[in-house]
Write a protein that holds these residues in place. Structure first.
Motif, PDB file in Angstrom:
ATOM      1  N   GLY A  70      25.092  29.982  46.371  1.00  0.00           N
ATOM      2  CA  GLY A  70      24.778  30.995  45.493  1.00  0.00           C
ATOM      3  C   GLY A  70      24.197  30.287  44.105  1.00  0.00           C
ATOM      4  N   SER A  71      24.562  29.201  43.962  1.00  0.00           N
ATOM      5  CA  SER A  71      24.071  28.537  42.526  1.00  0.00           C
ATOM      6  C   SER A  71      22.398  28.220  42.779  1.00  0.00           C
ATOM      7  CB  SER A  71      24.555  27.261  42.558  1.00  0.00           C
ATOM      8  OG  SER A  71      24.284  26.275  43.650  1.00  0.00           O
ATOM      9  N   HIS A  72      21.917  28.198  44.094  1.00  0.00           N
ATOM     10  CA  HIS A  72      20.705  28.073  44.218  1.00  0.00           C
ATOM     11  C   HIS A  72      19.886  29.504  43.904  1.00  0.00           C
ATOM     12  CE1 HIS A  72      19.139  24.345  45.938  1.00  0.00           C
ATOM     13  NE2 HIS A  72      20.201  24.355  46.805  1.00  0.00           N
ATOM     14  N   TRP A  73      20.312  30.580  44.512  1.00  0.00           N
ATOM     15  CA  TRP A  73      19.959  32.074  43.872  1.00  0.00           C
ATOM     16  C   TRP A  73      19.904  32.267  42.797  1.00  0.00           C
ATOM     17  CZ3 TRP A  73      21.126  36.586  41.829  1.00  0.00           C
ATOM     18  CH2 TRP A  73      20.283  37.772  42.482  1.00  0.00           C
ATOM     19  N   CYS A  74      20.965  31.917  42.009  1.00  0.00           N
ATOM     20  CA  CYS A  74      21.031  32.116  40.466  1.00  0.00           C
ATOM     21  C   CYS A  74      19.999  31.312  39.733  1.00  0.00           C
ATOM     22  CB  CYS A  74      22.452  31.859  40.150  1.00  0.00           C
ATOM     23  SG  CYS A  74      23.685  33.022  40.649  1.00  0.00           S
ATOM     24  N   ASP A  75      19.902  30.078  40.199  1.00  0.00           N
ATOM     25  CA  ASP A  75      18.942  29.208  39.410  1.00  0.00           C
ATOM     26  C   ASP A  75      17.378  29.673  39.496  1.00  0.00           C
ATOM     27  OD1 ASP A  75      17.948  26.587  38.214  1.00  0.00           O
ATOM     28  OD2 ASP A  75      16.808  26.775  39.959  1.00  0.00           O
ATOM     29  N   LEU A  76      17.139  30.103  40.755  1.00  0.00           N
ATOM     30  CA  LEU A  76      15.719  30.770  41.278  1.00  0.00           C
ATOM     31  C   LEU A  76      15.449  31.967  40.417  1.00  0.00           C
ATOM     32  CD1 LEU A  76      13.251  29.677  42.924  1.00  0.00           C
ATOM     33  CD2 LEU A  76      14.394  31.062  44.668  1.00  0.00           C
ATOM     34  N   VAL A  77      16.430  32.828  40.487  1.00  0.00           N
ATOM     35  CA  VAL A  77      16.182  34.108  39.997  1.00  0.00           C
ATOM     36  C   VAL A  77      16.387  34.040  38.537  1.00  0.00           C
ATOM     37  CG1 VAL A  77      17.222  36.402  39.661  1.00  0.00           C
ATOM     38  CG2 VAL A  77      17.031  35.494  41.881  1.00  0.00           C
ATOM     39  N   GLU A  78      17.045  33.508  37.754  1.00  0.00           N
ATOM     40  CA  GLU A  78      17.056  33.233  36.390  1.00  0.00           C
ATOM     41  C   GLU A  78      15.615  32.499  35.746  1.00  0.00           C
ATOM     42  OE1 GLU A  78      21.069  33.154  34.096  1.00  0.00           O
ATOM     43  OE2 GLU A  78      20.340  31.113  34.893  1.00  0.00           O
ATOM     44  N   VAL A 122      12.568  32.413  37.821  1.00  0.00           N
ATOM     45  CA  VAL A 122      11.527  33.169  38.057  1.00  0.00           C
ATOM     46  C   VAL A 122      11.568  34.354  36.980  1.00  0.00           C
ATOM     47  CG1 VAL A 122      10.514  34.651  39.787  1.00  0.00           C
ATOM     48  CG2 VAL A 122      11.363  32.562  40.575  1.00  0.00           C
ATOM     49  N   GLY A 123      12.443  35.061  36.848  1.00  0.00           N
ATOM     50  CA  GLY A 123      12.517  36.475  36.250  1.00  0.00           C
ATOM     51  C   GLY A 123      12.655  36.301  34.762  1.00  0.00           C
ATOM     52  N   GLY A 124      12.999  35.078  34.039  1.00  0.00           N
ATOM     53  CA  GLY A 124      13.066  34.826  32.700  1.00  0.00           C
ATOM     54  C   GLY A 124      14.191  35.357  32.038  1.00  0.00           C
ATOM     55  N   GLN A 125      15.034  36.164  32.640  1.00  0.00           N
ATOM     56  CA  GLN A 125      16.223  36.478  32.007  1.00  0.00           C
ATOM     57  C   GLN A 125      17.596  35.802  32.557  1.00  0.00           C
ATOM     58  OE1 GLN A 125      16.844  40.750  31.847  1.00  0.00           O
ATOM     59  NE2 GLN A 125      14.421  41.135  31.849  1.00  0.00           N
ATOM     60  N   ARG A 126      18.471  35.850  31.427  1.00  0.00           N
ATOM     61  CA  ARG A 126      19.678  34.983  31.639  1.00  0.00           C
ATOM     62  C   ARG A 126      20.875  35.917  32.081  1.00  0.00           C
ATOM     63  NH1 ARG A 126      19.101  29.074  31.504  1.00  0.00           N
ATOM     64  NH2 ARG A 126      20.670  28.833  29.771  1.00  0.00           N
ATOM     65  N   PHE A 127      21.858  35.586  32.978  1.00  0.00           N
ATOM     66  CA  PHE A 127      22.991  36.456  33.191  1.00  0.00           C
ATOM     67  C   PHE A 127      23.825  36.123  32.220  1.00  0.00           C
ATOM     68  CE2 PHE A 127      21.858  35.308  37.900  1.00  0.00           C
ATOM     69  CZ  PHE A 127      20.908  36.288  38.121  1.00  0.00           C
ATOM     70  N   ALA A 128      24.429  37.337  31.859  1.00  0.00           N
ATOM     71  CA  ALA A 128      25.274  37.275  30.505  1.00  0.00           C
ATOM     72  C   ALA A 128      26.805  37.625  30.883  1.00  0.00           C
ATOM     73  CB  ALA A 128      24.772  38.371  29.428  1.00  0.00           C
ATOM     74  N   GLU A 129      27.012  38.555  31.715  1.00  0.00           N
ATOM     75  CA  GLU A 129      28.261  39.101  32.506  1.00  0.00           C
ATOM     76  C   GLU A 129      28.167  38.911  33.850  1.00  0.00           C
ATOM     77  OE1 GLU A 129      29.861  42.546  30.124  1.00  0.00           O
ATOM     78  OE2 GLU A 129      27.522  42.683  29.706  1.00  0.00           O
ATOM     79  N   VAL A 130      29.547  38.906  34.526  1.00  0.00           N
ATOM     80  CA  VAL A 130      29.708  38.831  35.851  1.00  0.00           C
ATOM     81  C   VAL A 130      30.813  39.271  36.321  1.00  0.00           C
ATOM     82  CG1 VAL A 130      30.741  36.592  36.059  1.00  0.00           C
ATOM     83  CG2 VAL A 130      29.520  37.300  38.087  1.00  0.00           C
ATOM     84  N   SER A 131      30.784  40.314  37.788  1.00  0.00           N
ATOM     85  CA  SER A 131      31.963  40.670  38.237  1.00  0.00           C
ATOM     86  C   SER A 131      31.794  40.004  39.637  1.00  0.00           C
ATOM     87  CB  SER A 131      31.819  42.074  38.254  1.00  0.00           C
ATOM     88  OG  SER A 131      33.170  42.675  39.050  1.00  0.00           O
ATOM     89  N   ALA A 132      32.706  39.751  40.150  1.00  0.00           N
ATOM     90  CA  ALA A 132      32.410  38.978  41.585  1.00  0.00           C
ATOM     91  C   ALA A 132      33.985  38.946  42.603  1.00  0.00           C
ATOM     92  CB  ALA A 132      32.374  37.405  41.377  1.00  0.00           C
ATOM     93  N   MET A 133      33.660  38.927  43.762  1.00  0.00           N
ATOM     94  CA  MET A 133      34.911  38.964  44.711  1.00  0.00           C
ATOM     95  C   MET A 133      34.591  38.027  45.732  1.00  0.00           C
ATOM     96  SD  MET A 133      36.123  42.881  45.091  1.00  0.00           S
ATOM     97  CE  MET A 133      37.566  42.353  46.107  1.00  0.00           C
TER      98      MET A 133
END
Length: 374
Positions: free
Chosen positions: A182-190, A192-203
Motif C-alpha cells: 500500500g505504501s507503494h501505491w500511495c507514494d506513486l499516486v501522490e 504522479v497526481g501532485g496532491q498529498r493525502f490529508a485525511e484517511v479512514s481505513a479498515m
C-alpha cells in the motif's frame, strides 16, 4: 569519480535484485551480509563476491565500501541504515523505511544532517509511462482532479501454507499488506497526481487466520500438514483518503487475491480527461476523454523528456520492473556523483510513506477519520 564499491545486507529475493541493478549501474559489489556468517559465505560464493561479512559491524568497518544496500526484514532497517549513515556511507534502504514513525523520522533527520545520499526504492516511479502520466498531469491535460482510485493486489499469501517474516509483526512491523505494498501505491499516486493525502479512514481484515509455522521464501507455499501459527497482521486493507485540495481517493490492497500477481493499478479522473496505469501492463498508459479513449505506448522517440530518458529499449521490446529498479539504482549513484535526477525517492519520501501507514493503522484500529500530518 572512481567506481563505487557497495555492500548488500540481506540476501533474499530483493537482495538479489539490488545486486543485479548495482552491477548494471557500474558498481563493484564488494560483499554480502546475510542472516548468519554461514549464510553470508554461501551467498558470497554463489554471487562470486570477495567478502562474506559476519555482521553489520564488519560492513560499516570496511573502508572500501561507499554505499550500503539494506535489504533485510523491516525491523532491522533502522539500526542498519543508522549505522551505515553514522559511518559516513550512502544508503539504499528497502521500504518501509522503519517500523515506527519515530524511527523513520530519526533516519530522515540523520540523512539530512549528514548530507549523504539516502534513497528508498519506490521504483514504480521509474516506469516510463508513469513519467509520462506525471508530465501530462502537471501540464494540465486532465484538468482539475475530481477522483483518485485504485488497488494493489497480489495472491502469494492466499494459501495457508504460505508464510514468511513479513507476516510476523516482530519482524515486519505493525502493518503487513499496507506497509509492504500500500505504501507503494500511495507514494506513486501522490507523486504522479501532485496532491498529498490529508485525511484517511481505513479498515483491515485478516482472512487467513492461521499459517504454516515454518517461515519460507516469499512467493512459495509449504506442503500440506504440519504445525500452524495464528496470524495477527492484515491480509487485506481498504482506505479512503481526502487530499489537501479536497479530492476523494480510495485504494484496496490485498495479498490474497487469486490470479493477481503484482497488480498495482490507479486511475486519476479530471474535469477534462482520465488517466490509468496498470503495473502488470506497464507499457501502456490509458487516456480517457468524453468522446474517445486512447493508449500512449512507451517509446524512446515520443512523449515527455523523462519518458524518453527511461525508455531504454526500442518500442515493442517490453520493459518492466527490472528496468525500473535498474534506473532507480543508477539515479541513486548519479546523485552520489553530484547529479540531481528527477523523481529520485529519498528517506524523506520513506518518512512520508511511514506517516501515511501510521495513520492508516491507527484509523483501522479506531475506525475513525484521522488527519495525516505533514
Amino acid at each position: 569519480m572512481p567506481r563505487l564499491n557497495i555492500a548488500i545486507v540481506g540476501a533474499g529475493m530483493i537482495g538479489a535484485v539490488h545486486r543485479r541493478a548495482a552491477m548494471l549501474a557500474g558498481a563493484e559489489v564488494r560483499g554480502v551480509c546475510a542472516s548468519t556468517p554461514e549464510r553470508s559465505r554461501e551467498v558470497a560464493d554463489a554471487w562470486n563476491l570477495p567478502r562474506a561479512y559476519a555482521g553489520i559491524d564488519e560492513v560499516i568497518a570496511d573502508p572500501q565500501v561507499q554505499v550500503v544496500h539494506v535489504c533485510t526484514p523491516n525491523a532491522l532497517h533502522k539500526p542498519y541504515a543508522q549505522a551505515a549513515l553514522g559511518a559516513g556511507k550512502h544508503v539504499v534502504c528497502e521500504k518501509p523505511l522503519a517500523t515506527s514513525i519515530d524511527d523513520a523520522e530519526a533516519l530522515a533527520e540523520t540523512a539530512r544532517r549528514t548530507g549523504l545520499v539516502a534513497t528508498v526504492p519506490f521504483v514504480y516511479r521509474y516506469h516510463p509511462v508513469v513519467r509520462e502520466a506525471r508530465a501530462r498531469i502537471a501540464a494540465g491535460e486532465l484538468g482539475p482532479l475530481r477522483l483518485i482510485h485504485g488497488s494493489y493486489l497480489q495472491d502469494w499469501l492466499m494459501d495457508a501454507g504460505a508464510n514468511n517474516w513479513r507476516v510476523d509483526p516482530r519482524q515486519g512491523g505493525p502493518s503487513r499488506v499496507f506497509a509492504d505494498i500500500g505504501s507503494h501505491w500511495c507514494d506513486l499516486v501522490e507523486w504522479v497526481g501532485g496532491q498529498r493525502f490529508a485525511e484517511v479512514s481505513a479498515m483491515f481484515a485478516t482472512v487467513v487466520p492461521e499459517r504454516a509455522a515454518s517461515s519460507r521464501q516469499s512467493f512459495t507455499v509449504a506442503a500440506s500438514g504440519g504445525a500452524m501459527d495464528a496470524v495477527s497482521s492484515e491480509d487485506v486493507a481498504a482506505a479512503m483518503f481526502r487530499t489537501s485540495e479536497g479530492v476523494l481517493a480510495n485504494v484496496t490492497v490485498s495479498q490474497v487475491s487469486p490470479g493477481r500477481k503484482n497488480r498495482l493499478w490507479f486511475e486519476l479522473d479530471g474535469s477534462r480527461a482520465s488517466m490509468s496505469f496498470d503495473q502488470e501492463d506497464s507499457e501502456r498508459l490509458w487516456l480517457g476523454y468524453a468522446d474517445h479513449s486512447m493508449c500512449f505506448v512507451r517509446d524512446p522517440s515520443a512523449g515527455s523528456a523523462e519518458q524518453r530518458r527511461l525508455a531504454v529499449l526500442p518500442a515493442g521490446h517490453a520493459q518492466g520492473y527490472a528496468q525500473c529498479f535498474e534506473a532507480f539504482v543508477a539515479d541513486t549513484y548519479a546523485a552520489i556523483r553530484g547529479e540531481r535526477p528527477d523523481g529520485l525517492p529519498t528517506f524523506d519520501d520513506g518518512l512520508r510513506a511511514a506517516r501515511i501507514t501510521d495513520r492508516v493503522v491507527a484509523s483501522a484500529a479506531s475506525r475513525r477519520w484521522l488527519d495525516i500530518e505533514e
